[in-house]
Design a protein around this motif. Structure first.
Motif, PDB file in Angstrom:
ATOM      1  N   LEU A  34       0.907  -1.270   0.101  1.00  0.00           N
ATOM      2  CA  LEU A  34       0.064  -0.077   0.028  1.00  0.00           C
ATOM      3  C   LEU A  34       0.834   1.060  -0.007  1.00  0.00           C
ATOM      4  CD1 LEU A  34      -2.694   1.606   0.102  1.00  0.00           C
ATOM      5  CD2 LEU A  34      -2.611   1.070   2.776  1.00  0.00           C
ATOM      6  N   GLU A  35       1.902   1.329   0.853  1.00  0.00           N
ATOM      7  CA  GLU A  35       2.777   2.496   1.037  1.00  0.00           C
ATOM      8  C   GLU A  35       3.551   2.547  -0.289  1.00  0.00           C
ATOM      9  OE1 GLU A  35       5.549   4.287   4.428  1.00  0.00           O
ATOM     10  OE2 GLU A  35       6.083   2.096   3.751  1.00  0.00           O
ATOM     11  N   ALA A  36       3.867   1.567  -0.981  1.00  0.00           N
ATOM     12  CA  ALA A  36       4.738   1.716  -2.370  1.00  0.00           C
ATOM     13  C   ALA A  36       3.948   2.137  -3.418  1.00  0.00           C
ATOM     14  CB  ALA A  36       5.299   0.210  -2.654  1.00  0.00           C
ATOM     15  N   HIS A  37       2.459   1.725  -3.292  1.00  0.00           N
ATOM     16  CA  HIS A  37       1.513   2.038  -4.367  1.00  0.00           C
ATOM     17  C   HIS A  37       1.212   3.736  -4.159  1.00  0.00           C
ATOM     18  CE1 HIS A  37      -2.363   1.160  -6.793  1.00  0.00           C
ATOM     19  NE2 HIS A  37      -2.036   2.463  -7.072  1.00  0.00           N
ATOM     20  N   PHE A  38       1.089   3.836  -3.006  1.00  0.00           N
ATOM     21  CA  PHE A  38       0.652   5.414  -2.799  1.00  0.00           C
ATOM     22  C   PHE A  38       2.026   6.249  -3.147  1.00  0.00           C
ATOM     23  CE2 PHE A  38       0.502   9.060   0.295  1.00  0.00           C
ATOM     24  CZ  PHE A  38      -0.348   9.594  -0.417  1.00  0.00           C
ATOM     25  N   ASN A  39       3.128   5.847  -2.992  1.00  0.00           N
ATOM     26  CA  ASN A  39       4.288   6.758  -3.319  1.00  0.00           C
ATOM     27  C   ASN A  39       4.443   6.616  -4.834  1.00  0.00           C
ATOM     28  OD1 ASN A  39       5.028   7.411  -0.591  1.00  0.00           O
ATOM     29  ND2 ASN A  39       6.146   5.630  -0.174  1.00  0.00           N
ATOM     30  N   TYR A  40       4.375   5.644  -5.255  1.00  0.00           N
ATOM     31  CA  TYR A  40       4.242   5.612  -6.793  1.00  0.00           C
ATOM     32  C   TYR A  40       3.124   6.521  -7.450  1.00  0.00           C
ATOM     33  CZ  TYR A  40       4.134   3.668 -11.475  1.00  0.00           C
ATOM     34  OH  TYR A  40       4.101   3.389 -12.961  1.00  0.00           O
ATOM     35  N   TYR A  41       2.104   6.552  -7.074  1.00  0.00           N
ATOM     36  CA  TYR A  41       0.882   7.423  -7.410  1.00  0.00           C
ATOM     37  C   TYR A  41       1.375   8.958  -7.296  1.00  0.00           C
ATOM     38  CZ  TYR A  41      -3.610   9.783  -7.475  1.00  0.00           C
ATOM     39  OH  TYR A  41      -4.521  10.547  -7.550  1.00  0.00           O
ATOM     40  N   LYS A  42       1.956   9.229  -6.186  1.00  0.00           N
ATOM     41  CA  LYS A  42       2.144  10.628  -5.838  1.00  0.00           C
ATOM     42  C   LYS A  42       3.285  11.163  -6.957  1.00  0.00           C
ATOM     43  CE  LYS A  42       3.597  10.613  -1.451  1.00  0.00           C
ATOM     44  NZ  LYS A  42       4.004  10.483  -0.116  1.00  0.00           N
ATOM     45  N   VAL A  43       4.153  10.095  -7.178  1.00  0.00           N
ATOM     46  CA  VAL A  43       5.146  10.713  -8.176  1.00  0.00           C
ATOM     47  C   VAL A  43       4.513  10.836  -9.568  1.00  0.00           C
ATOM     48  CG1 VAL A  43       7.254   9.641  -9.453  1.00  0.00           C
ATOM     49  CG2 VAL A  43       7.091   9.360  -7.058  1.00  0.00           C
ATOM     50  N   ILE A  44       3.863   9.972  -9.961  1.00  0.00           N
ATOM     51  CA  ILE A  44       3.179  10.149 -11.156  1.00  0.00           C
ATOM     52  C   ILE A  44       2.042  11.309 -11.369  1.00  0.00           C
ATOM     53  CG2 ILE A  44       1.475   8.957 -12.627  1.00  0.00           C
ATOM     54  CD1 ILE A  44       2.812   6.418 -11.889  1.00  0.00           C
ATOM     55  N   MET A  45       1.471  11.469 -10.270  1.00  0.00           N
ATOM     56  CA  MET A  45       0.398  12.460 -10.330  1.00  0.00           C
ATOM     57  C   MET A  45       0.801  13.910 -10.019  1.00  0.00           C
ATOM     58  SD  MET A  45      -2.143  11.360 -12.006  1.00  0.00           S
ATOM     59  CE  MET A  45      -3.061   9.978 -12.288  1.00  0.00           C
ATOM     60  N   PHE A  46       1.717  13.806  -9.195  1.00  0.00           N
ATOM     61  CA  PHE A  46       2.269  15.237  -8.511  1.00  0.00           C
ATOM     62  C   PHE A  46       3.573  15.541  -8.935  1.00  0.00           C
ATOM     63  CE2 PHE A  46      -1.292  13.439  -5.855  1.00  0.00           C
ATOM     64  CZ  PHE A  46      -2.164  14.393  -6.088  1.00  0.00           C
ATOM     65  N   GLY A  47       4.557  14.788  -9.186  1.00  0.00           N
ATOM     66  CA  GLY A  47       5.739  14.858  -9.601  1.00  0.00           C
ATOM     67  C   GLY A  47       5.858  15.750 -10.680  1.00  0.00           C
ATOM     68  N   LYS A  48       7.336  16.247 -10.845  1.00  0.00           N
ATOM     69  CA  LYS A  48       7.603  17.074 -11.832  1.00  0.00           C
ATOM     70  C   LYS A  48       7.424  16.035 -13.288  1.00  0.00           C
ATOM     71  CE  LYS A  48      11.269  19.818 -13.796  1.00  0.00           C
ATOM     72  NZ  LYS A  48      12.358  20.765 -13.623  1.00  0.00           N
ATOM     73  N   SER A  49       6.781  16.939 -14.264  1.00  0.00           N
ATOM     74  CA  SER A  49       6.372  16.334 -15.639  1.00  0.00           C
ATOM     75  C   SER A  49       6.070  17.311 -16.309  1.00  0.00           C
ATOM     76  CB  SER A  49       5.261  15.595 -15.336  1.00  0.00           C
ATOM     77  OG  SER A  49       4.818  14.865 -16.429  1.00  0.00           O
ATOM     78  N   PRO A  50       6.319  17.221 -17.773  1.00  0.00           N
ATOM     79  CA  PRO A  50       6.033  18.082 -18.858  1.00  0.00           C
ATOM     80  C   PRO A  50       4.320  18.114 -19.120  1.00  0.00           C
ATOM     81  CG  PRO A  50       6.890  16.308 -19.817  1.00  0.00           C
ATOM     82  CD  PRO A  50       7.214  15.904 -18.399  1.00  0.00           C
ATOM     83  N   LEU A  51       3.807  17.047 -18.447  1.00  0.00           N
ATOM     84  CA  LEU A  51       2.201  17.010 -18.564  1.00  0.00           C
ATOM     85  C   LEU A  51       1.649  17.721 -17.391  1.00  0.00           C
ATOM     86  CD1 LEU A  51       1.830  13.393 -19.871  1.00  0.00           C
ATOM     87  CD2 LEU A  51       1.842  15.543 -21.178  1.00  0.00           C
ATOM     88  N   PRO A  52       0.483  18.542 -17.517  1.00  0.00           N
ATOM     89  CA  PRO A  52      -0.056  19.200 -16.372  1.00  0.00           C
ATOM     90  C   PRO A  52      -0.904  17.965 -15.650  1.00  0.00           C
ATOM     91  CG  PRO A  52      -0.734  20.367 -18.498  1.00  0.00           C
ATOM     92  CD  PRO A  52       0.175  19.157 -18.834  1.00  0.00           C
ATOM     93  N   ARG A  53      -1.234  18.203 -14.426  1.00  0.00           N
ATOM     94  CA  ARG A  53      -2.132  17.272 -13.693  1.00  0.00           C
ATOM     95  C   ARG A  53      -3.163  16.684 -14.536  1.00  0.00           C
ATOM     96  NH1 ARG A  53      -4.529  16.666  -8.606  1.00  0.00           N
ATOM     97  NH2 ARG A  53      -4.859  14.176  -8.286  1.00  0.00           N
ATOM     98  N   LYS A  54      -3.930  17.901 -14.762  1.00  0.00           N
ATOM     99  CA  LYS A  54      -5.224  17.566 -15.594  1.00  0.00           C
ATOM    100  C   LYS A  54      -4.949  16.417 -16.717  1.00  0.00           C
ATOM    101  CE  LYS A  54      -5.787  21.675 -17.969  1.00  0.00           C
ATOM    102  NZ  LYS A  54      -6.475  22.670 -18.292  1.00  0.00           N
ATOM    103  N   VAL A  55      -4.067  16.628 -17.242  1.00  0.00           N
ATOM    104  CA  VAL A  55      -3.861  15.775 -18.506  1.00  0.00           C
ATOM    105  C   VAL A  55      -3.570  14.166 -17.940  1.00  0.00           C
ATOM    106  CG1 VAL A  55      -2.383  15.328 -20.251  1.00  0.00           C
ATOM    107  CG2 VAL A  55      -3.208  17.564 -20.046  1.00  0.00           C
ATOM    108  N   ARG A  56      -2.670  14.117 -16.804  1.00  0.00           N
ATOM    109  CA  ARG A  56      -2.208  12.737 -16.251  1.00  0.00           C
ATOM    110  C   ARG A  56      -3.571  12.216 -15.731  1.00  0.00           C
ATOM    111  NH1 ARG A  56       2.779  14.739 -12.513  1.00  0.00           N
ATOM    112  NH2 ARG A  56       1.983  16.797 -13.256  1.00  0.00           N
ATOM    113  N   GLU A  57      -4.569  12.886 -15.272  1.00  0.00           N
ATOM    114  CA  GLU A  57      -5.619  12.374 -14.720  1.00  0.00           C
ATOM    115  C   GLU A  57      -6.717  11.965 -16.049  1.00  0.00           C
ATOM    116  OE1 GLU A  57      -6.792  11.624 -11.676  1.00  0.00           O
ATOM    117  OE2 GLU A  57      -5.358  13.011 -10.597  1.00  0.00           O
ATOM    118  N   MET A  58      -6.730  12.831 -16.805  1.00  0.00           N
ATOM    119  CA  MET A  58      -7.286  12.132 -18.230  1.00  0.00           C
ATOM    120  C   MET A  58      -6.758  10.875 -18.669  1.00  0.00           C
ATOM    121  SD  MET A  58      -8.559  15.658 -20.005  1.00  0.00           S
ATOM    122  CE  MET A  58      -7.072  16.768 -20.054  1.00  0.00           C
ATOM    123  N   ILE A  59      -5.651  10.776 -18.635  1.00  0.00           N
ATOM    124  CA  ILE A  59      -4.771   9.505 -19.266  1.00  0.00           C
ATOM    125  C   ILE A  59      -5.162   8.637 -18.318  1.00  0.00           C
ATOM    126  CG2 ILE A  59      -2.693   8.541 -19.455  1.00  0.00           C
ATOM    127  CD1 ILE A  59      -1.544  11.315 -20.450  1.00  0.00           C
TER     128      ILE A  59
END
Length: 79
Positions: free
Chosen positions: A42-67
């Motif tokens: 659970l902890e690993a999944h949550f940390n992974y999610y935080k990186v994907i959705m909130f980490g630095k990325s060229p994609l805005p968060r709303k685009v990541r949520e849409m994907i």
């Protein structure tokens, strides 16, 4: 939709699982709660999610949520 995987609800959580649930004020999504039998997972999944959705990325968060939404619908996963 109800998960088919056994989950420990927040009111029955103890130890590390309780600490993780407390971070969500009892409002954790089932997609994370399915890991409740294995708090380390659970902890690993949550940390992974935080990186994907909130980490630095060229994609805005709303685009990541849409994907994520399109992938979930394509996989017939309605969490």
């Amino acid at each position: 939709m109800v998960a088919r995987i056994q989950m420990i609800e927040s009111e029955y959580a103890e130890g590390k699982l309780k600490e993780l649930y407390d971070q969500f004020n009892g409002k954790m999504a089932n997609i994370l709660k399915v890991h409740s039998l294995n708090p380390n997972s659970l902890e690993a999944h949550f940390n992974y999610y935080k990186v994907i959705m909130f980490g630095k990325s060229p994609l805005p968060r709303k685009v990541r949520e849409m994907i994520a939404t399109v992938v979930s619908v394509t996989n017939e996963c309605f969490y």
